[in-house]
Write a protein that holds these residues in place. Structure first.
Motif, PDB file in Angstrom:
ATOM      1  N   SER A 251      34.527  10.520  46.531  1.00 45.77           N
ATOM      2  CA  SER A 251      35.601  11.381  46.010  1.00 45.77           C
ATOM      3  C   SER A 251      36.331  12.038  47.162  1.00 45.77           C
ATOM      4  O   SER A 251      35.721  12.397  48.171  1.00 45.77           O
ATOM      5  N   TYR A 252      37.647  12.183  47.018  1.00 45.28           N
ATOM      6  CA  TYR A 252      38.452  12.952  47.967  1.00 45.28           C
ATOM      7  C   TYR A 252      38.692  14.326  47.331  1.00 45.28           C
ATOM      8  O   TYR A 252      39.373  14.406  46.301  1.00 45.28           O
ATOM      9  N   SER A 253      38.127  15.347  47.901  1.00 49.00           N
ATOM     10  CA  SER A 253      38.273  16.727  47.388  1.00 49.00           C
ATOM     11  C   SER A 253      38.081  16.776  45.871  1.00 49.00           C
ATOM     12  O   SER A 253      38.900  17.355  45.153  1.00 49.00           O
TER      13      SER A 253
ATOM     14  N   PRO B  76      37.714  11.406  42.163  1.00 50.56           N
ATOM     15  CA  PRO B  76      36.944  10.185  42.410  1.00 50.56           C
ATOM     16  C   PRO B  76      37.835   9.000  42.806  1.00 50.56           C
ATOM     17  O   PRO B  76      38.864   8.756  42.171  1.00 50.56           O
ATOM     18  N   ALA B  77      37.426   8.292  43.860  1.00 54.00           N
ATOM     19  CA  ALA B  77      38.137   7.081  44.296  1.00 54.00           C
ATOM     20  C   ALA B  77      37.268   5.852  44.044  1.00 54.00           C
ATOM     21  O   ALA B  77      37.779   4.766  43.774  1.00 54.00           O
ATOM     22  N   LEU B  78      35.949   6.010  44.159  1.00 54.12           N
ATOM     23  CA  LEU B  78      35.004   4.930  43.822  1.00 54.12           C
ATOM     24  C   LEU B  78      33.963   5.518  42.880  1.00 54.12           C
ATOM     25  O   LEU B  78      33.438   6.604  43.135  1.00 54.12           O
TER      26      LEU B  78
ATOM     27  N   GLY C 130      43.164  -5.448  43.405  1.00 55.95           N
ATOM     28  CA  GLY C 130      43.264  -4.400  42.388  1.00 55.95           C
ATOM     29  C   GLY C 130      44.561  -3.649  42.601  1.00 55.95           C
ATOM     30  O   GLY C 130      45.138  -3.704  43.691  1.00 55.95           O
ATOM     31  N   PRO C 131      45.002  -2.925  41.590  1.00 63.17           N
ATOM     32  CA  PRO C 131      46.276  -2.220  41.711  1.00 63.17           C
ATOM     33  C   PRO C 131      46.252  -1.135  42.788  1.00 63.17           C
ATOM     34  O   PRO C 131      45.174  -0.770  43.269  1.00 63.17           O
ATOM     35  N   ARG C 132      47.416  -0.645  43.150  1.00 64.01           N
ATOM     36  CA  ARG C 132      47.504   0.452  44.123  1.00 64.01           C
ATOM     37  C   ARG C 132      46.662   1.627  43.646  1.00 64.01           C
ATOM     38  O   ARG C 132      46.668   1.974  42.466  1.00 64.01           O
ATOM     39  N   GLY C 133      45.902   2.197  44.554  1.00 66.38           N
ATOM     40  CA  GLY C 133      45.101   3.371  44.209  1.00 66.38           C
ATOM     41  C   GLY C 133      43.786   3.040  43.520  1.00 66.38           C
ATOM     42  O   GLY C 133      43.071   3.937  43.074  1.00 66.38           O
ATOM     43  N   SER C 134      43.440   1.741  43.430  1.00 66.93           N
ATOM     44  CA  SER C 134      42.213   1.379  42.703  1.00 66.93           C
ATOM     45  C   SER C 134      40.958   1.561  43.547  1.00 66.93           C
ATOM     46  O   SER C 134      39.841   1.434  43.034  1.00 66.93           O
ATOM     47  N   GLY C 135      41.118   1.838  44.861  1.00 65.93           N
ATOM     48  CA  GLY C 135      39.948   2.131  45.686  1.00 65.93           C
ATOM     49  C   GLY C 135      39.624   1.081  46.737  1.00 65.93           C
ATOM     50  O   GLY C 135      38.554   1.140  47.373  1.00 65.93           O
ATOM     51  N   LYS C 136      40.521   0.135  46.983  1.00 64.71           N
ATOM     52  CA  LYS C 136      40.232  -0.963  47.922  1.00 64.71           C
ATOM     53  C   LYS C 136      39.959  -0.428  49.332  1.00 64.71           C
ATOM     54  O   LYS C 136      38.960  -0.784  49.961  1.00 64.71           O
ATOM     55  N   THR C 137      40.878   0.404  49.822  1.00 61.87           N
ATOM     56  CA  THR C 137      40.713   0.933  51.190  1.00 61.87           C
ATOM     57  C   THR C 137      39.440   1.774  51.276  1.00 61.87           C
ATOM     58  O   THR C 137      38.674   1.663  52.246  1.00 61.87           O
ATOM     59  N   THR C 138      39.206   2.585  50.257  1.00 58.98           N
ATOM     60  CA  THR C 138      38.015   3.440  50.264  1.00 58.98           C
ATOM     61  C   THR C 138      36.750   2.575  50.281  1.00 58.98           C
ATOM     62  O   THR C 138      35.792   2.881  51.001  1.00 58.98           O
ATOM     63  N   LEU C 139      36.761   1.477  49.531  1.00 54.95           N
ATOM     64  CA  LEU C 139      35.593   0.586  49.543  1.00 54.95           C
ATOM     65  C   LEU C 139      35.374   0.004  50.931  1.00 54.95           C
ATOM     66  O   LEU C 139      34.251  -0.005  51.453  1.00 54.95           O
TER      67      LEU C 139
ATOM     68  N   ASP D 192      42.503  -4.581  55.978  1.00 59.17           N
ATOM     69  CA  ASP D 192      43.068  -3.786  54.894  1.00 59.17           C
ATOM     70  C   ASP D 192      44.551  -4.125  54.736  1.00 59.17           C
ATOM     71  O   ASP D 192      45.392  -3.635  55.484  1.00 59.17           O
ATOM     72  N   GLU D 193      44.833  -4.980  53.783  1.00 58.51           N
ATOM     73  CA  GLU D 193      46.202  -5.464  53.538  1.00 58.51           C
ATOM     74  C   GLU D 193      46.894  -5.850  54.853  1.00 58.51           C
ATOM     75  O   GLU D 193      47.948  -5.299  55.198  1.00 58.51           O
ATOM     76  N   PRO D 194      46.324  -6.801  55.581  1.00 58.48           N
ATOM     77  CA  PRO D 194      46.817  -7.087  56.925  1.00 58.48           C
ATOM     78  C   PRO D 194      48.208  -7.716  56.962  1.00 58.48           C
ATOM     79  O   PRO D 194      48.853  -7.712  58.000  1.00 58.48           O
TER      80      PRO D 194
ATOM     81  N   THR E 234      43.580  -6.755  49.468  1.00 48.71           N
ATOM     82  CA  THR E 234      44.904  -7.350  49.327  1.00 48.71           C
ATOM     83  C   THR E 234      45.469  -7.178  47.917  1.00 48.71           C
ATOM     84  O   THR E 234      44.726  -7.120  46.942  1.00 48.71           O
ATOM     85  N   LEU E 235      46.804  -7.125  47.876  1.00 46.89           N
ATOM     86  CA  LEU E 235      47.504  -7.088  46.583  1.00 46.89           C
ATOM     87  C   LEU E 235      48.135  -8.450  46.322  1.00 46.89           C
ATOM     88  O   LEU E 235      48.757  -8.674  45.287  1.00 46.89           O
ATOM     89  N   ASP E 236      47.958  -9.331  47.294  1.00 45.61           N
ATOM     90  CA  ASP E 236      48.751 -10.538  47.399  1.00 45.61           C
ATOM     91  C   ASP E 236      47.980 -11.750  46.864  1.00 45.61           C
ATOM     92  O   ASP E 236      46.875 -12.043  47.315  1.00 45.61           O
TER      93      ASP E 236
HETATM   94  N1  LIG Z   1      42.756  10.664  52.309  1.00 46.89           N
HETATM   95  C1  LIG Z   1      42.862  10.804  50.990  1.00 46.89           C
HETATM   96  N2  LIG Z   1      42.918  12.036  50.426  1.00 46.89           N
HETATM   97  C2  LIG Z   1      43.014  12.210  49.085  1.00 46.89           C
HETATM   98  N3  LIG Z   1      43.032  11.173  48.208  1.00 46.89           N
HETATM   99  C3  LIG Z   1      42.983   9.933  48.710  1.00 46.89           C
HETATM  100  C4  LIG Z   1      42.898   9.681  50.122  1.00 46.89           C
HETATM  101  N4  LIG Z   1      42.859   8.334  50.326  1.00 46.89           N
HETATM  102  C5  LIG Z   1      42.927   7.789  49.101  1.00 46.89           C
HETATM  103  N5  LIG Z   1      42.996   8.721  48.142  1.00 46.89           N
HETATM  104  C6  LIG Z   1      43.055   8.485  46.692  1.00 46.89           C
HETATM  105  O1  LIG Z   1      41.914   7.726  46.332  1.00 46.89           O
HETATM  106  C7  LIG Z   1      42.254   6.709  45.383  1.00 46.89           C
HETATM  107  C8  LIG Z   1      41.908   5.336  45.963  1.00 46.89           C
HETATM  108  O2  LIG Z   1      42.748   5.129  47.095  1.00 46.89           O
HETATM  109  P1  LIG Z   1      42.626   3.830  48.017  1.00 46.89           P
HETATM  110  O3  LIG Z   1      43.593   4.005  49.136  1.00 46.89           O
HETATM  111  O4  LIG Z   1      41.209   3.590  48.340  1.00 46.89           O
HETATM  112  O5  LIG Z   1      43.140   2.715  47.006  1.00 46.89           O
HETATM  113  P2  LIG Z   1      43.822   1.311  47.337  1.00 46.89           P
HETATM  114  O6  LIG Z   1      43.446   0.411  46.222  1.00 46.89           O
HETATM  115  O7  LIG Z   1      43.488   0.896  48.735  1.00 46.89           O
HETATM  116  O8  LIG Z   1      45.352   1.683  47.237  1.00 46.89           O
HETATM  117  P3  LIG Z   1      46.597   1.003  48.033  1.00 46.89           P
HETATM  118  O9  LIG Z   1      46.710  -0.403  47.544  1.00 46.89           O
HETATM  119  O10 LIG Z   1      47.744   1.866  47.623  1.00 46.89           O
HETATM  120  O11 LIG Z   1      46.280   1.129  49.494  1.00 46.89           O
HETATM  121  C9  LIG Z   1      43.737   6.899  45.085  1.00 46.89           C
HETATM  122  O12 LIG Z   1      43.854   7.684  43.932  1.00 46.89           O
HETATM  123  C10 LIG Z   1      44.253   7.635  46.297  1.00 46.89           C
HETATM  124  O13 LIG Z   1      45.353   8.452  45.957  1.00 46.89           O
END
Ligand SMILES: Nc1ncnc2c1ncn2[C@@H]1O[C@H](COP(=O)(O)OP(=O)(O)OP(=O)(O)O)[C@@H](O)[C@H]1O
Length: 245
Positions: free
Chosen positions: A18-20, A23-25, A42-51, A170-172, A203-205
């Motif tokens: 979770s970010y503050s 929940p992200a994952l 997965g769609p934007r914001g679905s948690g890929k980067t966090t994973l 990460d989405e290179p 990737t979104l691609d």
């Molecule tokens: N540094 C951060 N601080 C607060 N919230 C964050 C932070 N990074 C990501 N989030 C939130 O966590 C959730 C997952 O984000 P994440 O970047 O992991 O998703 P993603 O699938 O990689 O999105 P994208 O395709 O847009 O990069 C989103 O709701 C995002 O807004």
């Protein structure tokens, strides 16, 4: 703690992050086989980067377990995780963060030089990788003189030159023009396969997922279904691998 399957180079169980308080994952479990190219979509914001950040030890899941080569990562100190990242993992971002004052080969050699590899050896390895990635002519140029696609190839060379076990990408291809995307991605996956480097690719691609062995989908921080890659005759991904969830 339950030990992961032997043939998974990376294995994660019940990852929450979770970010503050947001929940992200929420309970993601995943296994990545040695040498596999795994697309995380997965769609934007679905948690890929966090994973990817949790799997690579940049973020510490809470709760959740991450294992690398059957050894726990989640119990390591911050310093030990940083060392693991430096020595065994490569990271390719969606933007090529190169050092503007350094030339192409110096940028590509940076992780080797930081690790203490002797200068001549680091230069030779970095130059070989630049050539493999079709940017040998960028070795003596600074990033400001390169196109975005060339800079991204130098960043890929930097990740691969350090001889990583796993590369996180990460989405290179996000900042590239359509024409460059497929080529850059093909170069990355071909190089990884020929050196048995495992790749976890956010990737979104759809073109990217076609080059992977397997695709996992995230939806709102959770695992969706696993999609086997197309047959080799249809795409370049290898036959489907089993999923450990
Ligand atoms: N540094 C951060 N601080 C607060 N919230 C964050 C932070 N990074 C990501 N989030 C939130 O966590 C959730 C997952 O984000 P994440 O970047 O992991 O998703 P993603 O699938 O990689 O999105 P994208 O395709 O847009 O990069 C989103 O709701 C995002 O807004």
């Amino acid at each position: 703690m339950v030990a992961p399957p032997d043939n998974d180079v990376l294995w994660a169980r019940g990852l929450h992050y979770s970010y503050s308080g947001s929940p992200a994952l929420t309970g993601v479990s995943i296994g990545v086989r040695e040498g596999e190219i795994l697309a995380v979509t997965g769609p934007r914001g679905s948690g890929k980067t966090t994973l990817l950040k949790c799997l690579s030890g940049q973020l510490l899941a809470d709760p959740g377990e991450v294992w690398f080569n059957s050894a726990p990562v989640h119990t390591l100190s911050r310093g030990a995780r940083e060392r693991l990242r430096r020595e065994r993992f490569g990271w390719i971002d969606s933007r090529p963060h190169l050092v503007p004052e350094l030339t192409g080969w110096e940028n590509a050699a940076l992780p080797l030089l930081v690790r203490g590899t002797i200068h001549r050896e680091a230069k030779r390895t970095a130059t070989e990788w630049l050539e493999r990635l079709d940017v040998g002519d960028c070795a003596r140029k600074r990033p400001g003189a390169l196109t975005q696609a060339q800079r991204q190839r130098v960043a890929i060379a930097r990740a691969l030159a350090a001889d990583p076990t796993v590369v996180f990408a990460d989405e290179p291809t996000a900042p590239l023009h359509q024409a460059d995307r497929a080529q850059v991605l093909r170069t990355l996956t071909t190089a990884a396969r020929s050196h048995q480097i495992t790749v976890v690719l956010a990737t979104l691609d759809e073109e990217s997922t076609a080059l992977a062995d397997r695709t996992v989908t995230l939806v709102d921080g959770r695992r969706g279904g696993a999609i086997p890659a197309p047959d080799a005759s249809e795409g370049e991904g290898r036959a489907a691998c089993s999923v450990s969830a």
